[in-house]
Design a protein around this motif. Structure first.
Motif, PDB file in Angstrom:
ATOM      1  N   GLU A   1       0.836  -1.189   0.000  1.00 52.92           N
ATOM      2  CA  GLU A   1       0.000   0.000   0.000  1.00 52.92           C
ATOM      3  C   GLU A   1       0.875   1.245   0.000  1.00 52.92           C
ATOM      4  OE1 GLU A   1      -3.757  -1.682   2.629  1.00 52.92           O
ATOM      5  OE2 GLU A   1      -2.219  -0.453   3.581  1.00 52.92           O
ATOM      6  N   VAL A   2       0.343   2.242  -0.628  1.00 58.42           N
ATOM      7  CA  VAL A   2       1.002   3.537  -0.551  1.00 58.42           C
ATOM      8  C   VAL A   2       0.125   4.440   0.302  1.00 58.42           C
ATOM      9  CG1 VAL A   2       1.666   5.590  -1.848  1.00 58.42           C
ATOM     10  CG2 VAL A   2       2.193   3.335  -2.753  1.00 58.42           C
ATOM     11  N   HIS A   3       0.719   4.982   1.312  1.00 58.28           N
ATOM     12  CA  HIS A   3      -0.015   5.879   2.185  1.00 58.28           C
ATOM     13  C   HIS A   3       0.432   7.311   1.917  1.00 58.28           C
ATOM     14  CE1 HIS A   3      -0.851   2.531   5.350  1.00 58.28           C
ATOM     15  NE2 HIS A   3      -0.787   2.047   4.126  1.00 58.28           N
ATOM     16  N   ILE A   4      -0.536   8.144   1.768  1.00 58.28           N
ATOM     17  CA  ILE A   4      -0.213   9.541   1.500  1.00 58.28           C
ATOM     18  C   ILE A   4      -0.838  10.376   2.607  1.00 58.28           C
ATOM     19  CG2 ILE A   4      -0.406  11.425  -0.149  1.00 58.28           C
ATOM     20  CD1 ILE A   4      -1.178   9.017  -2.154  1.00 58.28           C
ATOM     21  N   TRP A   5      -0.016  11.005   3.319  1.00 62.93           N
ATOM     22  CA  TRP A   5      -0.487  11.820   4.442  1.00 62.93           C
ATOM     23  C   TRP A   5      -0.337  13.284   4.049  1.00 62.93           C
ATOM     24  CZ3 TRP A   5       2.086  11.428   9.963  1.00 62.93           C
ATOM     25  CH2 TRP A   5       1.424  12.305  10.840  1.00 62.93           C
ATOM     26  N   VAL A   6      -1.416  13.840   3.669  1.00 66.52           N
ATOM     27  CA  VAL A   6      -1.385  15.245   3.281  1.00 66.52           C
ATOM     28  C   VAL A   6      -1.529  16.067   4.550  1.00 66.52           C
ATOM     29  CG1 VAL A   6      -2.518  17.036   1.966  1.00 66.52           C
ATOM     30  CG2 VAL A   6      -2.442  14.721   1.084  1.00 66.52           C
ATOM     31  N   LYS A   7      -0.506  16.749   4.887  1.00 67.91           N
ATOM     32  CA  LYS A   7      -0.545  17.465   6.162  1.00 67.91           C
ATOM     33  C   LYS A   7      -1.126  18.866   6.003  1.00 67.91           C
ATOM     34  CE  LYS A   7       2.969  14.695   8.332  1.00 67.91           C
ATOM     35  NZ  LYS A   7       4.262  14.617   8.999  1.00 67.91           N
ATOM     36  N   GLU A   8      -0.438  19.678   5.314  1.00 68.99           N
ATOM     37  CA  GLU A   8      -0.945  21.051   5.203  1.00 68.99           C
ATOM     38  C   GLU A   8      -0.332  21.755   4.001  1.00 68.99           C
ATOM     39  OE1 GLU A   8       0.765  21.232   9.125  1.00 68.99           O
ATOM     40  OE2 GLU A   8       1.666  23.161   8.591  1.00 68.99           O
ATOM     41  N   CYS A   9      -0.914  22.878   3.689  1.00 66.87           N
ATOM     42  CA  CYS A   9      -0.353  23.696   2.627  1.00 66.87           C
ATOM     43  C   CYS A   9      -0.005  25.063   3.199  1.00 66.87           C
ATOM     44  CB  CYS A   9      -1.353  23.867   1.477  1.00 66.87           C
ATOM     45  SG  CYS A   9      -1.639  22.371   0.573  1.00 66.87           S
ATOM     46  N   HIS A  10       0.956  25.675   2.586  1.00 64.19           N
ATOM     47  CA  HIS A  10       1.325  27.014   3.023  1.00 64.19           C
ATOM     48  C   HIS A  10       1.252  27.975   1.850  1.00 64.19           C
ATOM     49  CE1 HIS A  10       2.933  24.948   6.514  1.00 64.19           C
ATOM     50  NE2 HIS A  10       3.666  24.185   5.716  1.00 64.19           N
ATOM     51  N   ASN A  11       0.864  29.151   2.163  1.00 65.01           N
ATOM     52  CA  ASN A  11       0.922  30.250   1.190  1.00 65.01           C
ATOM     53  C   ASN A  11       0.293  29.923  -0.146  1.00 65.01           C
ATOM     54  OD1 ASN A  11       2.447  31.701   3.090  1.00 65.01           O
ATOM     55  ND2 ASN A  11       4.291  30.607   2.398  1.00 65.01           N
ATOM     56  N   LEU A  12      -0.874  29.396  -0.083  1.00 61.24           N
ATOM     57  CA  LEU A  12      -1.556  29.156  -1.346  1.00 61.24           C
ATOM     58  C   LEU A  12      -1.854  30.506  -1.979  1.00 61.24           C
ATOM     59  CD1 LEU A  12      -4.004  26.307  -0.333  1.00 61.24           C
ATOM     60  CD2 LEU A  12      -1.927  26.127  -1.688  1.00 61.24           C
ATOM     61  N   PRO A  13      -1.843  30.533  -3.287  1.00 55.64           N
ATOM     62  CA  PRO A  13      -2.115  31.823  -3.937  1.00 55.64           C
ATOM     63  C   PRO A  13      -3.559  32.263  -3.671  1.00 55.64           C
ATOM     64  CG  PRO A  13      -1.999  30.050  -5.546  1.00 55.64           C
ATOM     65  CD  PRO A  13      -1.562  29.473  -4.239  1.00 55.64           C
ATOM     66  N   PRO A  14      -3.748  33.385  -3.081  1.00 58.80           N
ATOM     67  CA  PRO A  14      -5.111  33.821  -2.778  1.00 58.80           C
ATOM     68  C   PRO A  14      -5.805  34.310  -4.027  1.00 58.80           C
ATOM     69  CG  PRO A  14      -3.519  35.425  -1.977  1.00 58.80           C
ATOM     70  CD  PRO A  14      -2.743  34.368  -2.694  1.00 58.80           C
ATOM     71  N   LEU A  15      -6.626  33.475  -4.544  1.00 63.21           N
ATOM     72  CA  LEU A  15      -7.301  33.849  -5.787  1.00 63.21           C
ATOM     73  C   LEU A  15      -8.347  34.926  -5.534  1.00 63.21           C
ATOM     74  CD1 LEU A  15      -8.049  30.774  -8.031  1.00 63.21           C
ATOM     75  CD2 LEU A  15      -6.342  32.548  -8.290  1.00 63.21           C
ATOM     76  N   ARG A  16      -9.028  34.780  -4.465  1.00 63.97           N
ATOM     77  CA  ARG A  16     -10.094  35.745  -4.192  1.00 63.97           C
ATOM     78  C   ARG A  16      -9.872  36.316  -2.804  1.00 63.97           C
ATOM     79  NH1 ARG A  16     -14.789  32.592  -3.532  1.00 63.97           N
ATOM     80  NH2 ARG A  16     -13.492  30.817  -3.066  1.00 63.97           N
ATOM     81  N   GLY A  17      -8.908  37.162  -2.692  1.00 65.69           N
ATOM     82  CA  GLY A  17      -8.593  37.706  -1.386  1.00 65.69           C
ATOM     83  C   GLY A  17      -8.105  36.586  -0.508  1.00 65.69           C
ATOM     84  N   ASN A  18      -8.467  36.612   0.760  1.00 61.01           N
ATOM     85  CA  ASN A  18      -8.023  35.494   1.590  1.00 61.01           C
ATOM     86  C   ASN A  18      -9.137  34.476   1.775  1.00 61.01           C
ATOM     87  OD1 ASN A  18      -8.264  38.072   2.276  1.00 61.01           O
ATOM     88  ND2 ASN A  18      -7.590  37.869   4.378  1.00 61.01           N
ATOM     89  N   ARG A  19     -10.164  34.670   1.016  1.00 59.53           N
ATOM     90  CA  ARG A  19     -11.257  33.728   1.162  1.00 59.53           C
ATOM     91  C   ARG A  19     -10.985  32.509   0.292  1.00 59.53           C
ATOM     92  NH1 ARG A  19     -15.601  35.516  -0.991  1.00 59.53           N
ATOM     93  NH2 ARG A  19     -16.849  33.820  -0.172  1.00 59.53           N
ATOM     94  N   LEU A  20     -10.032  31.784   0.699  1.00 53.27           N
ATOM     95  CA  LEU A  20      -9.669  30.627  -0.100  1.00 53.27           C
ATOM     96  C   LEU A  20     -10.189  29.372   0.584  1.00 53.27           C
ATOM     97  CD1 LEU A  20      -7.863  30.077  -2.629  1.00 53.27           C
ATOM     98  CD2 LEU A  20      -6.116  29.395  -1.010  1.00 53.27           C
ATOM     99  N   ASN A  21     -10.964  28.598  -0.144  1.00 51.65           N
ATOM    100  CA  ASN A  21     -11.460  27.346   0.406  1.00 51.65           C
ATOM    101  C   ASN A  21     -10.809  26.221  -0.366  1.00 51.65           C
ATOM    102  OD1 ASN A  21     -13.212  29.008   1.838  1.00 51.65           O
ATOM    103  ND2 ASN A  21     -14.752  28.879   0.220  1.00 51.65           N
TER     104      ASN A  21
END
Lengths: 952, 221
Positions: A811-831
């Motif tokens: 099995e391959v396990h992928i643990w997605v922890k977090e993201c940083h500094n995503l480009p704010p497409l619409r202000g900081n209202r990024l979902n």
């Protein structure tokens, strides 16, 4: 042409009367327009009053200038061409061609535009000179436009205020001679009035569509195609008249006629032929295509016309036939899901570019590969009802159900898998058709009506035929599959366990790809999605599920086609079957409705949507959806920067028009562009602009496509309605692309202007300038700027505890922890949320996603995804695609992604474009491979990806 | 009827589901009459009418009247004529999209019609006026005015509740469409290269706000 044979005689008469009245009105209008220049001196005024503004706009969309009324008139008069007529056409070809030339401007059947263009070139001077005849009839007004075409004349800059009307006129018009349609009409009328029994007009109209067949006499098969067409149509409408009104939709009846035509008359013959086509002789296969065409009757034939033309391939009919064959194959494969699939898609994809040889090779390969499977499945075929060994056998089942035993048996022993596909498809269609009437299949009929509308009326939109094809085939499939499904579902329920064992039995002989696929298909629930639990697999759950899962997914699929958004009752399932297909198709992909751009890949994607889910569904066949991988790799932007060496220059000017609040980009011309299609030594360039970053979502603007030229002249204005202030933060990206009808468009170079630094008041900035085209440096369109990064950890677990038996898969396990500094497409209202796919499997089952973390550019996911069925050697061939999306009610926007694999460019020996991991990504993957059972963590920068289009 | 003595030939096309009253509406507009009998249109038909269009100058003063010859195409709403009728979409400069206020399905189908138009018309965002017809049958109304307005707003097109029976709003709808077309025409013939004064002299007419909405969509010409 439109098929109007459904009209009764009275109706035809009534309509003709209306058209007559319309013609009178037109005559009056022509008369008026002719005298207009005497009264109206102002050019703008003249353009308005003559209606030229409208015709120009229209011609930009519908490249022809035909009036709907004329199409109808022509269509109604059209009689099915008899063999004698065809022959006659052939003999009278020479005479006609002159007439045609003269009238070219008048009656350019849109479908044939490409062909005609080509002919033009072949005839070279002659045609040019005869072309010159036409403009004589036109008022002087058209002259300058023409001149601009034939001799690349240095243009005056429209942005300089001293511009004359003349310029304006030029700027507005296309390169093709613009003729006031009324005037052209005049010609037609005079012609039709003068001409004896059958008016010239009619002749023109009826004959032109046939010209490709007639003129290319060295391709007799084309004629073959032609002849059956009217027949099919006749049948259609007999059927249609007796049927309900709905039956009048063209494609539907066509299928009906198939029922009559295909099965009723020559089932055996068809079978024989197609089985012989398993030889690699391309000739044979061409005839097979034709066969299919015949069976599909009118519908397919038309599409072929369109296609051939679109590619301007008719010149190499061989080639075009080949291409269409390929297309057919694609369509077929995706729906039929033979065992041979895995390699198919990528190869086809490349084959498309490399030409027929590739296909041949591919066929051979596949044949040999499938010997083993073939024998397997053959064995099963004999006991058809019990063991649904995939759709293949279930297709056979349907045949049996419909009492076509002879065909089924004929199909068995010696047919190779490959040759079976087309046959099966057609049989399915055939056999299913009668059923269709009984079973209310809403979706299919909807799709059908769509496609019929599109097709019949839009044959003229040459560009659309691609889409239409997809529609067409989609609809084919929709109901074929529907039935297949119904048959299959039962079978599944009955013999779930059996099929699994059968599968495993045959597994040993299969090649690695198939195996891999099988395994992935075997994963009843491909992977577990655990939130906030770093590891821990829940194998038990998995084991418990399979049966239920299979049945369920069968249901799913049936709903997928009809109502993809229907929520499933089982929340657990919902998770597994996330259906948030990003809508970059609509948003960003380079398909234009009205142009061909990357349509083919688009349509492939669409074709595959429903069928491939079916494919997956019938997972007992061991057919995962590898096939759909790279064929439908879609770019967010135009993609494929390919191997074209950028060169040449582009000439343009930009201006901001305060009164209109518009940015105008005046694209003049390009010079010395690179050769995009090396094989045919041509480029069909167009220019596209973006305002970047795409903050205001103004989208792209494109010029028309100029065919076969390295020095295209556009003189078109592309506009953006945007406040001047906002432009300060924007840069203007102007790129040149080769429009490839079948493949992807290739990038020919670009220029990027920083509008922030632009001095709009400086007249020198408004001047037309030449700019050297530059290769695209890196991240597509969007500047490489920070797209943020993702922190994640990977782990390979070779021997998961509690796994069934002692499987050698991990099995391959992928643990997605977090993201940083995503480009704010619409202000900081990024979902944002993250989607994960393990390539080469793009199937819905392979897709997982995290929850959406709202309102932050630094989302924390802590989400672990587990994919099983990996042997150590599979790790080298697979690639994890993690993409970050901004979730929006209407559409999800791609933010960036990672592709973690070895980045070898190949998967299971096939060249794929998604194996493009960066060194960081590769390093992570390698580490993971080398240290099993250990979490390997890294933080990787997100990048722009051509996201593999997920199949549902 | 047409003697060529006019300034502009403007072609409209009425479309919508079968039985919503396309023919009646046009008949009411051109002849001021109404026939309650349902006679289905065979494929395609058209009616003509001569009108004078008087754009309002920016100062509210009426400009020079322009003689318009309207060719009003009437299409069969029936599905079976669809291939035929859509062929005519490309030749129309503007569209009257009708639905029946007493028939919800016809309203739901408006979307489809619009996408048909976007596909087949001369440009991607042709001028359309949405008409909810049969407003006289208030007691049988099935479509709320707000809903229709909302839909129209979504597409950025004007909406009118018309009655082919009593003529209510019929000419208003068609004149609005005409206004849109004339505006578009002015926009299409690009004035950006022409000194400001010239643009002005062409004048602006009254329904400015409608035009605004249209402008949002990219001018397809």
């Amino acid at each position: 042409m439109i098929d109007l044979s459904f009209l009764t005689e009275e109706e035809q008469e009534a309509i003709m009367k209306v058209l007559q009245r319309d013609a009178e009105l037109k005559r009056t209008e022509e008369e008026r327009v002719r005298h207009l220049p005497e009264k109206v001196k102002d050019r703008v005024q003249l353009k308005n009053m003559s209606g030229q503004w409208f015709y120009e706009a229209k011609s930009r969309r519908h490249r022809d200038k035909i009036h709907g009324a004329d199409i109808i008139r022509a269509s109604m008069r059209r009689k099915p061409a008899t063999i004698a007529e065809v022959a006659q056409n052939k003999t009278s070809k020479a005479k006609i061609s002159w007439v045609n030339n003269v009238n070219k401007e008048v009656f350019q059947p849109p479908d044939l535009h490409g062909i005609e263009e080509h002919q033009e070139e072949e005839q070279q001077k002659t045609s040019w000179s005869s072309k010159e005849v036409t403009p004589v009839l036109n008022k002087s007004e058209e002259r300058p436009v023409k001149a601009a075409v034939s001799s690349v004349r240095q243009r005056r800059n429209p942005f300089n205020s001293t511009v004359s009307d003349d310029n304006l006129n030029n700027g507005e018009s296309e390169d093709r001679p613009v003729i006031v349609p009324q005037l052209s009409k005049k010609e037609i009328w005079s012609l039709s009035e003068d001409s004896p029994p059958k008016s010239n007009l009619q002749k023109d109209e009826t004959e032109k569509p046939e010209r490709p067949f007639v003129e290319l006499t060295d391709e007799p098969q084309k004629e073959l195609v032609k002849r059956p067409v009217p027949k099919a149509r006749k049948l259609i409408h007999k059927a249609a008249d007796s049927g309900s009104q709905r039956e009048d939709l063209v494609p539907k009846p066509t299928k009906q006629s198939e029922g009559v035509n295909g099965i009723g008359t020559t089932p055996r013959g068809i079978l024989k032929r197609s089985s012989s086509s398993s030889s690699t002789d391309s000739e044979v296969r061409v005839s097979q295509t034709l066969d299919v065409q015949k069976k599909n009757g009118f519908a397919t034939a038309t599409i072929f016309e369109g296609e051939g033309e679109k590619n301007s391939l008719t010149e190499e009919a061989e080639n075009s036939a080949q291409n269409s064959l390929e297309k057919l194959k694609q369509v077929r494969f995706s729906s039929i899901s033979g065992k041979a699939k895995p390699l198919q898609s990528p190869q086809l994809h490349h084959g498309k570019e490399k030409g027929e040889h590739e296909t041949l090779k591919y066929d051979k390969k596949k044949n040999s590969e499938n010997c083993a499977i073939q024998s397997d499945s053959l064995g099963d075929k004999q006991i058809p009802a019990a063991k649904p060994l995939g759709t293949y056998s279930s297709a056979l089942k349907i045949k049996k159900i419909d009492g076509l035993q002879e065909d089924a048996s004929a199909a068995s022993p010696c047919d190779s898998n490959r040759s079976d596909f087309p046959v099966n498809e057609s049989f399915q269609t055939d056999t299913v058709t009668p059923k269709k009437l009984e079973t209310p299949q809403k979706t299919s009929s909807n799709v059908l009506s769509n496609s019929s509308n599109e097709r019949s009326a839009d044959k003229t939109h040459e560009k659309k035929s691609n889409q239409i094809l997809s529609h067409e085939s989609e609809s084919h499939k929709n109901f074929t599959d529907g039935h297949q499904l119904s048959a299959e579902t039962e079978a599944h329920e009955a013999s779930n366990t059996k099929s699994t064992s059968v599968q495993q039995g045959s597994e040993e002989e299969l090649n690695p790809v198939l195996m891999a696929l099988k395994r992935s298909a075997d994963r009843k629930k491909p992977s577990k999605s655990l939130e906030d639990i770093p590891s821990a697999t829940s194998n038990k759950e998995k084991i418990n599920k399979p049966k239920e899962e299979l049945v369920l997914s069968a249901e799913d699929v049936s709903t997928v086609t009809s109502q993809p958004d229907k929520p499933f009752s089982n929340p657990e399932k919902l998770k597994g079957l996330s259906k948030s297909v990003p809508s970059f198709l609509q948003e960003e992909s380079d398909d234009r409705e009205t142009d061909t751009t990357s349509e083919s890949s688009y349509s492939f994607g669409r074709i595959k949507k429903s069928p491939s889910s079916l494919t997956n569904l019938s997972s007992s066949s061991g057919m995962a959806s590898l096939s759909s991988v790279s064929g439908s790799l879609m770019s967010i932007y135009s993609a494929d920067f390919g191997n074209v060496d950028v060169k040449g220059n582009i000439q343009f000017a930009i201006d901001y028009v305060e009164q209109l609040n518009e940015l105008h980009i005046f694209i003049c011309q390009c010079k010395d562009l690179a050769v995009a299609d090396v094989k045919r030594q041509r480029s069909d360039p167009y220019v596209k602009t973006y305002l970047l970053p795409e903050k205001y979502r103004l989208g792209k603007r494109k010029t028309s496509i100029k065919k076969k030229t390295f020095n295209p002249v556009y003189n078109e204005i592309l506009r953006y309605k945007i406040e001047k202030e906002l432009l300060k933060n924007q840069s203007l990206n102007i790129s040149v692309w080769h429009n490839d009808t079948f493949g992807r468009n290739s990038f020919l170079g670009e220029v990027e202007l920083d509008l922030g630094a632009w001095d709009w008041n400086d007249p020198s900035c408004k001047q037309i300038n030449w700019f050297p085209l530059k290769p695209r440096t890196s991240a597509i369109t969007l500047p490489l700027e920070n797209r943020g990064e993702m922190k994640l950890a990977l782990q390979y677990v070779p021997h998961p505890i509690g796994g069934k038996k002692t499987l050698s898969t991990g099995e391959v396990h992928i643990w997605v922890k977090e993201c940083h500094n995503l480009p704010p497409l619409r202000g900081n209202r990024l979902n944002s949320f993250i989607k994960c796919t393990i390539l080469p499997d793009t199937s819905r089952k392979s897709r997982q996603k995290t929850r959406t973390v709202t309102k932050t550019t630094n989302p924390v996911f802590n989400h672990t995804m587990v994919y099983d069925g990996f042997r150590p050697e599979d790790l080298k061939e697979a690639c994890i695609e993690l993409t970050v999306w901004d979730h929006n009610k209407l559409a999800n926007h791609f933010l960036g992604g990672l592709r973690i694999g070895l980045g070898t460019g190949k998967s299971y020996g096939t060249t794929v474009d998604w194996m493009d991991s960066t060194s960081d990504e590769t390093a992570l993957w390698e580490k993971m491979m080398n240290s099993p059972n250990t979490w390997i963590e890294d933080t990787l920068p997100l990048r722009m990806l051509m996201v593999a289009k997920l199949t549902k | 009827m047409s003697d060529g003595d006019y300034d502009y030939l403007i072609k409209f096309l009425a479309l919508g589901d079968s039985g919503v009253g396309k023919t009646s509406l046009l008949y009411q507009y051109t002849d001021g009459k109404f026939n309650s009998k349902f006679i289905t249109t065979v494929g395609i038909d058209f009616r003509e009418k001569r009108v004078v269009y008087r754009p309002n100058g920016p100062d509210g003063v009426g400009g020079r009247g322009q003689r318009i010859h309207l060719q009003l195409w009437d299409t069969a709403g029936q599905e079976r004529f669809r291939s035929l009728t859509t062929a005519f979409f490309r030749d129309a400069m503007g569209f009257l999209l009708l639905f029946d206020l007493t028939n919800e399905q016809s309203f739901l189908n408006v979307r489809n019609w619009i996408s048909q138009l976007q596909m087949h018309a001369y440009c991607e965002n042709p001028d359309i006026v949405l008409c909810g017809n049969k407003s006289d049958l208030e007691d049988q109304r099935m479509v709320k005015e707000e809903d229709a307005k909302e839909l129209a707003e979504k597409y950025g097109i004007p909406y009118f509740e018309t009655s082919a029976a009593n003529g209510n709003n019929v000419s208003k709808a068609i004149e609005t469409l005409l206004d849109l077309i004339m505006k578009r025409m002015e926009r299409c013939v690009d004035k950006s290269w022409i000194p400001e004064g010239v643009v002005r002299s062409n004048g602006h007419s009254s329904t400015e706000q409608l035009n605004e909405e249209q402008e949002k969509g990219r001018c397809g010409c």
